[in-house]
Design an enzyme around this catalytic site. Structure first.
Site, short mmCIF file in Angstrom:
data_model
loop_
_atom_site.label_atom_id
_atom_site.label_comp_id
_atom_site.label_asym_id
_atom_site.label_seq_id
_atom_site.Cartn_x
_atom_site.Cartn_y
_atom_site.Cartn_z
N GLU A 165 0.52 -7.64 -0.04
CA GLU A 165 -0.82 -7.82 0.52
C GLU A 165 -1.61 -8.85 -0.28
OE1 GLU A 165 -4.70 -5.15 1.89
OE2 GLU A 165 -3.03 -4.20 0.83
N GLY A 204 -10.59 -1.37 2.51
CA GLY A 204 -11.15 -0.02 2.53
C GLY A 204 -10.54 0.90 1.50
N ALA A 205 -9.24 0.72 1.22
CA ALA A 205 -8.55 1.64 0.31
C ALA A 205 -7.99 0.96 -0.92
CB ALA A 205 -7.43 2.36 1.05
N SER A 206 -7.97 -0.36 -0.98
CA SER A 206 -7.44 -1.05 -2.16
C SER A 206 -8.14 -2.39 -2.35
CB SER A 206 -5.92 -1.28 -2.01
OG SER A 206 -5.66 -2.19 -0.95
N THR A 207 -7.98 -2.95 -3.53
CA THR A 207 -8.49 -4.29 -3.81
C THR A 207 -7.40 -5.06 -4.53
OG1 THR A 207 -10.31 -5.56 -4.80
CG2 THR A 207 -9.53 -3.65 -6.04
N GLN A 208 -7.33 -6.38 -4.28
CA GLN A 208 -6.27 -7.23 -4.81
C GLN A 208 -6.84 -8.45 -5.53
OE1 GLN A 208 -5.06 -4.53 -2.29
NE2 GLN A 208 -5.90 -6.29 -1.20
#
Length: 499
Positions: A165, A204-208
């Site tokens: 992602e 909404g559920a993760s950051t990269q």
């Protein structure tokens, strides 16, 4: 004598035929390539909060093994992400039908059977796969069956890893900025030789976080190599599961509930002071991100009152406590023991980064190009009441409650977590789109997948120069005229003979 004359004319006509045939054999003929037809591809971005369907297209003759891809159309699926339909038989698949029908309209019918379809699910499905692998598998099967019922080439539904992602989001950003390839004034695609830009994504559920890295990567899990347009790129990338916007708000609530003594009322320093709501404990602690924080006497149906206090300093302290800045086993870390080299170059921040940053600018009038300005804007928003924000921004009513918490979270994440400072923070650009294309991982995924699709042969035809065509037309006209004269003479001769 007349008979002899007829044979002479007939012989002349045959000789002329032969001459024309020889000319046709000797005239120079060129191979002219026809403009290539477009190939199409569909990517379903199945995020934690919603699903978007993107239709991409690119010329059949590809550039250096990777298609020159552009966004053709976009359709946002109504309802939540596919993970929200877990346990509801067939609901996840049915939610996609309207947008898939729109894709049939957007793509020429002759291309339907040649168009590959990919579904990539992100952090929402990663969390569902952790909490219930059976439900996760069922959802993917259901959406797969729905997609197969349409006349496209279904290529599978998968849950993307956090590394994928992040990397594909980086590809999207740099492709749209023409850092890989651009169309030059000489009429062909060129490598512009530009520096790439890092990518910051907040879902909404993760950051990269992803960027090109020349230093040693001490943790192989954070390294990835991609080849695009004849170039190799070595990336540092990491995805922080449970640190997306929705899950961070849930983690913050869990932290407040477990650290405050009150049994029925929770004081929330990041909510506006005039906001009050009721919630059940299961809304907070049923997520895999907060399951470990459940209180000793956890009762899912227990009702809690959440009262906002609008206190920036208390908000900052509590959000900072969600992170762990200790226990680094590497030479340097971001947070939670994750290795991260020094950031370098420019970055583009998108998704929830952009929406939060945009609201801060509009609501405070602060441009936000330095860490101090980010802090000032966050503090200003945290001091606002819900009544004032609702009056000024009625169209964002459902998001207003959370802007203080998200602003402070982004402040802690970027400054303490990713170590952006007075020199590097101004090089972050907050964007929603680049050109006509949405920012996110899906375009990067399509770019990568298009290099695996078979190229089409470019159609060609044999063509003559205009001068050759004119000469042949004149010869044919002369031939036809000669034959007509011969026929007329023959008719006249027979007429005179009969008389």
């Amino acid at each position: 004598m007349d008979k002899q004359r007829s044979w002479i004319v007939a012989s002349a006509v045959l000789l002329l035929f032969a001459a024309v045939a020889l000319l046709l054999l000797t005239v120079h003929v060129e191979e002219i390539q026809e403009p290539p037809q477009y190939m199409y591809g569909i990517v379903l971005d199945a995020g934690s909060s919603h699903t978007s369907i993107y239709v991409y297209r690119w010329p059949a003759d590809k550039q250096n093994g990777t298609g020159v891809v552009t966004q053709h159309s976009e359709c946002k699926v109504k309802g939540g992400g596919i993970s929200s339909y877990a346990g509801q038989q067939g609901a996840a698949g049915r939610s996609l039908e309207t947008c898939l029908k729109q894709a049939m309209v957007d793509i020429p019918q002759a291309r339907h059977h040649l168009t590959p379809v990919y579904l990539g699910a992100t952090a929402g499905m990663r969390l569902l796969n952790i909490s219930s692998p059976e439900k996760s598998k069922q959802v993917l099967q259901e959406v797969g069956q729905t997609i197969k019922s349409f006349p496209f080439k279904f290529q599978g539904a998968k849950i993307l890893s956090g590394k994928e992602e992040g990397a594909y989001g980086w590809v999207t950003v740099n492709y749209l900025l023409e850092n890989f390839i651009k169309y030059g004034f000489v009429g062909r695609w060129l490598n512009p030789g530009r520096q790439t830009v890092g990518a910051l994504d907040l879902g909404g559920a993760s950051t990269q976080i992803t960027f090109v890295n020349q230093d040693e990567v001490e943790d192989p899990e954070n390294s990835m190599t991609l080849r695009l347009y004849g170039q190799d790129y070595t990336l540092y990338t990491h995805s922080y599961l449970c640190y997306g916007a929705i899950e961070v708000l849930r983690k913050l609530l869990a932290h407040l509930i477990t650290t405050q003594d009150s049994s029925d009322t929770v004081h929330h320093p990041c909510y506006p002071s005039d906001h009050r709501e009721d919630l059940y404990l299961q809304q907070v602690f049923e997520s895999p991100c907060t399951k470990s924080q459940r209180p000793a006497l956890y009762k899912p149906e227990m009702l809690m009152i959440v009262q906002g206090t609008g206190n920036y300093q208390h908000c900052l302290r509590n959000i900072s406590e969600i992170f762990s800045f200790q226990n680094c086993l590497f030479s340097q870390c971001s947070f939670d023991g994750v290795f991260q080299p020094n950031t370098s170059g420019s970055f583009m921040a998108f998704s929830a980064f952009f929406f939060t940053h945009s609201f801060l600018k509009k609501s405070t009038g602060i441009y936000i190009s330095t860490p101090v300005q980010l802090q000032q804007a966050a503090q200003t928003v945290c001091n606002m009441t819900l009544v004032k924000m609702s009056k000024d921004f009625p169209e964002q009513k459902s998001y207003l409650r959370d802007y203080c918490a998200l602003a402070v979270y982004i402040q802690v994440l970027m400054l303490r977590g990713y170590h952006f400072d007075d020199n590097s923070f101004p090089r972050i650009s907050f964007q929603k789109k680049a050109g006509d294309s949405s920012l996110g991982w899906s375009l990067g995924y399509m770019l990568s997948m298009s290099s695996m699709l078979p190229e089409e042969n470019v159609n060609s035809r044999r063509a003559l120069h205009p001068g050759a065509w004119i000469s042949l037309l004149l010869l044919l006209a002369l031939l036809i005229s000669t034959m007509l004269i011969f026929i007329v003479l023959q008719v006249c001769h027979k007429t005179r003979s009969n008389v």
